[in-house]
Design a protein around this motif. Structure first.
Motif, PDB file in Angstrom:
ATOM      1  N   GLY A  23       0.838  -1.206   0.000  1.00 48.68           N
ATOM      2  CA  GLY A  23       0.000   0.000   0.000  1.00 48.68           C
ATOM      3  C   GLY A  23       0.868   1.249   0.000  1.00 48.68           C
ATOM      4  O   GLY A  23       2.034   1.200   0.399  1.00 48.68           O
ATOM      5  N   CYS A  96      -4.341  -3.041  -9.824  1.00 45.14           N
ATOM      6  CA  CYS A  96      -4.821  -3.335  -8.467  1.00 45.14           C
ATOM      7  C   CYS A  96      -4.586  -2.153  -7.540  1.00 45.14           C
ATOM      8  O   CYS A  96      -5.497  -1.711  -6.849  1.00 45.14           O
ATOM      9  CB  CYS A  96      -4.104  -4.549  -7.872  1.00 45.14           C
ATOM     10  N   HIS A  99      -6.703   1.071  -8.319  1.00 48.78           N
ATOM     11  CA  HIS A  99      -8.093   0.924  -7.864  1.00 48.78           C
ATOM     12  C   HIS A  99      -8.181   1.156  -6.359  1.00 48.78           C
ATOM     13  O   HIS A  99      -9.067   1.846  -5.881  1.00 48.78           O
ATOM     14  CB  HIS A  99      -8.629  -0.474  -8.179  1.00 48.78           C
ATOM     15  N   ARG A 100      -7.279   0.540  -5.624  1.00 49.53           N
ATOM     16  CA  ARG A 100      -7.330   0.639  -4.163  1.00 49.53           C
ATOM     17  C   ARG A 100      -7.081   2.063  -3.678  1.00 49.53           C
ATOM     18  O   ARG A 100      -7.842   2.596  -2.878  1.00 49.53           O
ATOM     19  CB  ARG A 100      -6.307  -0.305  -3.550  1.00 49.53           C
ATOM     20  N   MET A 102      -7.385   4.790  -5.170  1.00 51.95           N
ATOM     21  CA  MET A 102      -8.390   5.768  -5.587  1.00 51.95           C
ATOM     22  C   MET A 102      -9.641   5.710  -4.720  1.00 51.95           C
ATOM     23  O   MET A 102     -10.576   6.481  -4.924  1.00 51.95           O
ATOM     24  CB  MET A 102      -8.725   5.585  -7.062  1.00 51.95           C
ATOM     25  N   MET A 103      -9.646   4.818  -3.759  1.00 49.48           N
ATOM     26  CA  MET A 103     -10.781   4.754  -2.848  1.00 49.48           C
ATOM     27  C   MET A 103     -10.606   5.678  -1.653  1.00 49.48           C
ATOM     28  O   MET A 103     -11.506   5.788  -0.823  1.00 49.48           O
ATOM     29  CB  MET A 103     -10.991   3.317  -2.389  1.00 49.48           C
ATOM     30  N   ILE A 104      -9.431   6.296  -1.511  1.00 46.13           N
ATOM     31  CA  ILE A 104      -9.234   7.233  -0.402  1.00 46.13           C
ATOM     32  C   ILE A 104      -9.351   8.658  -0.926  1.00 46.13           C
ATOM     33  O   ILE A 104      -8.694   9.032  -1.901  1.00 46.13           O
ATOM     34  CB  ILE A 104      -7.867   7.017   0.286  1.00 46.13           C
ATOM     35  N   GLN A 153     -13.510  -4.053 -12.714  1.00 45.16           N
ATOM     36  CA  GLN A 153     -12.613  -3.905 -11.562  1.00 45.16           C
ATOM     37  C   GLN A 153     -12.371  -5.222 -10.833  1.00 45.16           C
ATOM     38  O   GLN A 153     -11.294  -5.424 -10.272  1.00 45.16           O
ATOM     39  CB  GLN A 153     -13.269  -2.981 -10.526  1.00 45.16           C
ATOM     40  N   PHE A 156      -9.319  -7.230 -10.184  1.00 44.25           N
ATOM     41  CA  PHE A 156      -8.189  -6.450  -9.661  1.00 44.25           C
ATOM     42  C   PHE A 156      -8.485  -5.916  -8.259  1.00 44.25           C
ATOM     43  O   PHE A 156      -7.612  -5.348  -7.609  1.00 44.25           O
ATOM     44  CB  PHE A 156      -7.867  -5.305 -10.622  1.00 44.25           C
ATOM     45  N   THR A 157      -9.717  -6.070  -7.801  1.00 45.16           N
ATOM     46  CA  THR A 157     -10.057  -5.617  -6.455  1.00 45.16           C
ATOM     47  C   THR A 157     -10.327  -6.798  -5.535  1.00 45.16           C
ATOM     48  O   THR A 157     -10.448  -6.634  -4.336  1.00 45.16           O
ATOM     49  CB  THR A 157     -11.301  -4.700  -6.455  1.00 45.16           C
TER      50      THR A 157
END
Lengths: 193, 193
Positions: A23, A96, A99-100, A102-104, A153, A156-157
């Motif tokens: 991350g 992956c 996508h992750r 961009m959720m914050i 998605q 990849f999520t």
């Protein structure tokens, strides 16, 4: 990322790898320098630090996806889906982690949303529903667009669903073909073909 | 989270809120204590620190989802989808951050996968394809299961698509009904109803 250089590429590869595994927040500039086997000062020199490196990678990925989608103009829905999936499978870790991350919520994300994501939505709306403006979509069409994005998605999520076998070329093709077939069945009536 | 207590609840609410906004790594125990307006030592006392708190929240969420799915036994596919979506909409921040954090590989995640996620997959496989064992799924069915999960995730992994209006009760119902209708159309032929 305009001028390609072997050092920059090494930094980008190392960053994608670590951002994917650990991350963004848990990865330090030191980790990236070590993984890339370069002097830490080069990351400041090329990217102005971790945030700059992250933004360069995300923007490059979103631009590539957008160009791919634009190049599919006139192609069938089926072919478009396949091209996007091949690109994402070929850049699995990148897809992956973007996508992750961009959720914050962040200032950077908001900037990216009003440029790249809005354009992407516009292109999908035109491919799927032959609508010129996303704000012309009906509520039902808007829901279908969110679901299409969810389907594109999902590989990849939900990384636990990925099998190693899919990494070989034949396995990748089989995956993309099978995966596309059902999406096409869901959206077939909506898109032109 | 077995014994409910007002203090524990305040900590959990604060943590969900911050994990959602900033992500797990960018949130400190100090931030959570401040947001919950409690003494920082209580987080160690109740949860043995940030990781323990995180794990308690994730497990509680996954257990609730799993119980919900189990309780839907005998219900139609359509009803099952709606119940899951209502639960996730009612716990929007929680659903969003758990999806995101589960994308980072960790020992905890692997433990969660072999217990909760494997069971969830098993239940969906039985609802969708009347198959007793996930390993009996054909490759096509496996792809459809990934896509269904993508559709159920999308409203929580692409937060920019969420409009504030959907937070009202009527708007939530309209969203769930419309969102379910297209999923049902995609999977209608597969599931019993």
């Amino acid at each position: 990322m305009k001028k390609p250089s072997p050092t920059k590429d090494k930094v980008i590869q190392a960053a994608v790898n670590l951002f994917f595994q650990k991350g963004y927040h848990a990865t330090s500039v030191r980790d990236i320098a070590k993984e890339a086997e370069i002097n830490i000062s080069l990351i400041s020199y090329y990217f102005e630090g971790k945030q700059g490196l992250f933004e360069a990678i995300v923007i490059d990925h979103l631009e590539t996806k957008l160009n791919l989608l634009q190049d599919c103009h006139g192609e069938s829905f089926h072919t478009t889906i396949k091209k996007i999936l091949y690109y994402k499978m070929d850049n699995y870790q990148l897809a992956c982690f973007v996508h992750r991350e961009m959720m914050i919520d962040s200032t950077f994300l908001r900037e990216v949303l009003v440029t790249y994501i809005a354009k992407e939505d516009y292109l999908w709306a035109s491919i799927l529903f032959q609508v010129e403006d996303v704000s012309d979509l009906s509520y039902e069409q808007e829901m279908k667009l969110i679901q299409l994005k969810g389907m594109l998605q999902a590989p990849f999520t939900t990384p636990w669903n990925q099998r190693d076998e899919r990494r070989t070329k034949d396995a990748k093709r089989y995956f993309v073909e099978t995966y596309t077939a059902h999406i096409n069945r869901c959206y077939g009536a909506d898109s032109h073909q």
